[in-house]
Design an enzyme around this catalytic site. Structure first.
Site, PDB file in Angstrom:
ATOM      1  N   SER A 177      -0.675  47.474 -33.880  1.00 46.67           N
ATOM      2  CA  SER A 177       0.484  46.570 -33.935  1.00 46.67           C
ATOM      3  C   SER A 177       1.771  47.342 -34.201  1.00 46.67           C
ATOM      4  O   SER A 177       2.624  46.918 -34.983  1.00 46.67           O
ATOM      5  CB  SER A 177       0.281  45.500 -35.015  1.00 46.67           C
ATOM      6  N   LYS A 231       3.905  40.136 -30.114  1.00 47.35           N
ATOM      7  CA  LYS A 231       3.616  41.248 -29.210  1.00 47.35           C
ATOM      8  C   LYS A 231       2.658  40.862 -28.079  1.00 47.35           C
ATOM      9  O   LYS A 231       2.483  41.645 -27.132  1.00 47.35           O
ATOM     10  CB  LYS A 231       3.052  42.430 -29.994  1.00 47.35           C
ATOM     11  N   SER A 274       3.744  39.382 -35.812  1.00 44.18           N
ATOM     12  CA  SER A 274       3.389  40.330 -34.744  1.00 44.18           C
ATOM     13  C   SER A 274       2.595  39.744 -33.587  1.00 44.18           C
ATOM     14  O   SER A 274       2.357  40.443 -32.594  1.00 44.18           O
ATOM     15  CB  SER A 274       2.617  41.520 -35.327  1.00 44.18           C
TER      16      SER A 274
END
Length: 398
Positions: free
Chosen positions: A125, A68, A65
């Site tokens: 997230s 991102k 993640s």
């Protein structure tokens, strides 16, 4: 179903609060570097982009993640360019709602503001929110991913390729990968050009309200980066973990004019990623300092331009100069030298016409371009004749 989701959100909210309250102990610093067990790590200074210490910084790994971070970069770019605003409504597609993984359980056709979506991506997230924003900005996740890869090239991220905007892809063979240094580069872009990200990335707990045809329900958000609870000067930024990626973190903090970025990838567990990132930051703040020249003692004079109309041009430095010292330094030993190129028309506005050079104990530290404030056209025969007449007139008048 809606009531169940609300209860689940509150349960996860409370569970995360307990889980993330475990204190972290930083690794000890040995010698001139930090002991790191993660597969890859880097400590970068944000103002200068200089690497302070690293371990296999270019090793290509699954980023999970922390992908991102690039998604957020493009969101804030779109905001800066006026393509979207924080109050814009974002409609959630069935594809976005079905992302799975870390999510805030957005439903198909549910709408949330851009600001709420940023909150969900930064704090929780949320994969569903990330995809919804990708579709809002580019029309589809695939088109958005092309933008991500283009931005990666612009930033010099040589060991990165994105296949999605979330990091859900859990296999490097698919072609979704990055490196600690590349993650640091996109983290630097985010915190230095869009410092408002810290308004979201440093929030420990918050909530959103789902508004659907079934009614309203509150969903709790807890930050996945527990350093935001206690680390002095923390500004963010993003965690990531999957079974293949292990535990990743880009941690950013600001103190005494220094913006530090600590990235660890493929740490063996969640405690290690936090303790090693903290140890990297501690090392940087304890051992480094930034020299910055704001040119307050320089009187910038017009420069003569050969065969130019006008004959002189105002100048200015492109940026402030800064350099990270990884040990103590004496400011008086820093040498500064200004040089100008051979100046002859034509010259465009913003053209480099000189440089400010810096040295310390004989070692080159860097330089900053000096630019022209305005355009200077090349003088024609008539212009030169008039200039000569003007000079002659001034001499005879004297």
């Amino acid at each position: 179903m809606q009531k169940w989701k609300g209860c689940l959100g509150i349960f996860l909210f409370l569970l995360s609060a307990v889980f993330f309250s475990i204190p972290v102990r930083a690794n000890t610093v040995s010698g001139s570097a930090v002991s790191v067990t993660a597969k890859s790590a880097v400590l970068l200074e944000g103002n200068t982009g200089e690497i302070i210490t690293e371990k296999d910084k270019d090793k290509e790994l699954v980023p999970a993640s922390i992908t991102k971070i690039m998604t957020l970069n493009l969101i804030f770019e779109a905001l800066d360019e006026g393509k979207i605003s924080l109050d814009d409504e974002v409609s959630v597609s069935e594809y976005a709602a079905g992302m799975g993984g870390s999510q805030v359980f957005l439903e198909p056709n549910e709408t949330q503001t851009v600001q709420t979506m940023i909150k969900c991506i930064s704090i929780a997230s949320a994969n569903d929110a990330a995809v919804a924003m990708a579709e809002k900005i580019a029309g589809s996740e695939q088109a958005f991913v092309k933008m991500m890869n283009q931005k990666a090239k612009e930033l010099g991220m040589k060991h990165t390729q994105f296949k999605n905007c979330t990091g859900l892809d859990d296999d490097i063979k698919s072609g979704h990968y990055s490196s600690a240094y590349d993650v640091a580069l996109m983290s630097r872009e985010l915190i230095m050009k869009h410092p408002q990200i810290s308004q979201y990335s440093t929030v420990w707990m918050d909530s959103i309200v789902h508004k659907t045809k079934k009614g309203e329900s509150t969903f709790g958000l807890t930050n996945t980066n527990k350093l935001v609870r206690f680390y002095d000067g923390i500004t963010g930024l993003k965690t990531g973990s999957t079974s293949k990626a292990k535990y990743c973190l880009s941690a950013t903090a600001k103190r005494n004019g220094m913006d530090l970025i600590a990235v660890v990838m493929a740490a063996p567990d969640h405690k290690v990623r936090f303790s090693e990132a903290q140890a990297l930051l501690d090392y940087g703040f304890a051992n480094c300092s930034v020299y910055e020249d704001d040119y307050s003692d320089i009187k910038w004079e017009k420069r003569k331009i050969k065969n130019g109309i006008p004959s002189y041009v105002d100048v200015y430095p492109k940026t402030k100069f800064s350099h990270t010292f990884i040990k103590d330094y004496e400011k008086k030993k820093i040498e500064r030298k200004i040089t100008y190129h051979s100046l002859e028309a034509p010259i465009t506005s913003g053209q480099e016409i000189g440089r400010i050079h810096y040295k310390y104990e004989g070692k080159e530290l860097g330089s900053v371009p000096i630019l022209s404030c305005q355009e200077v056209e090349k003088a024609g025969y008539t212009d030169l004749l008039l200039q000569a007449i003007g000079k002659l007139f001034m001499l005879t008048s004297a």
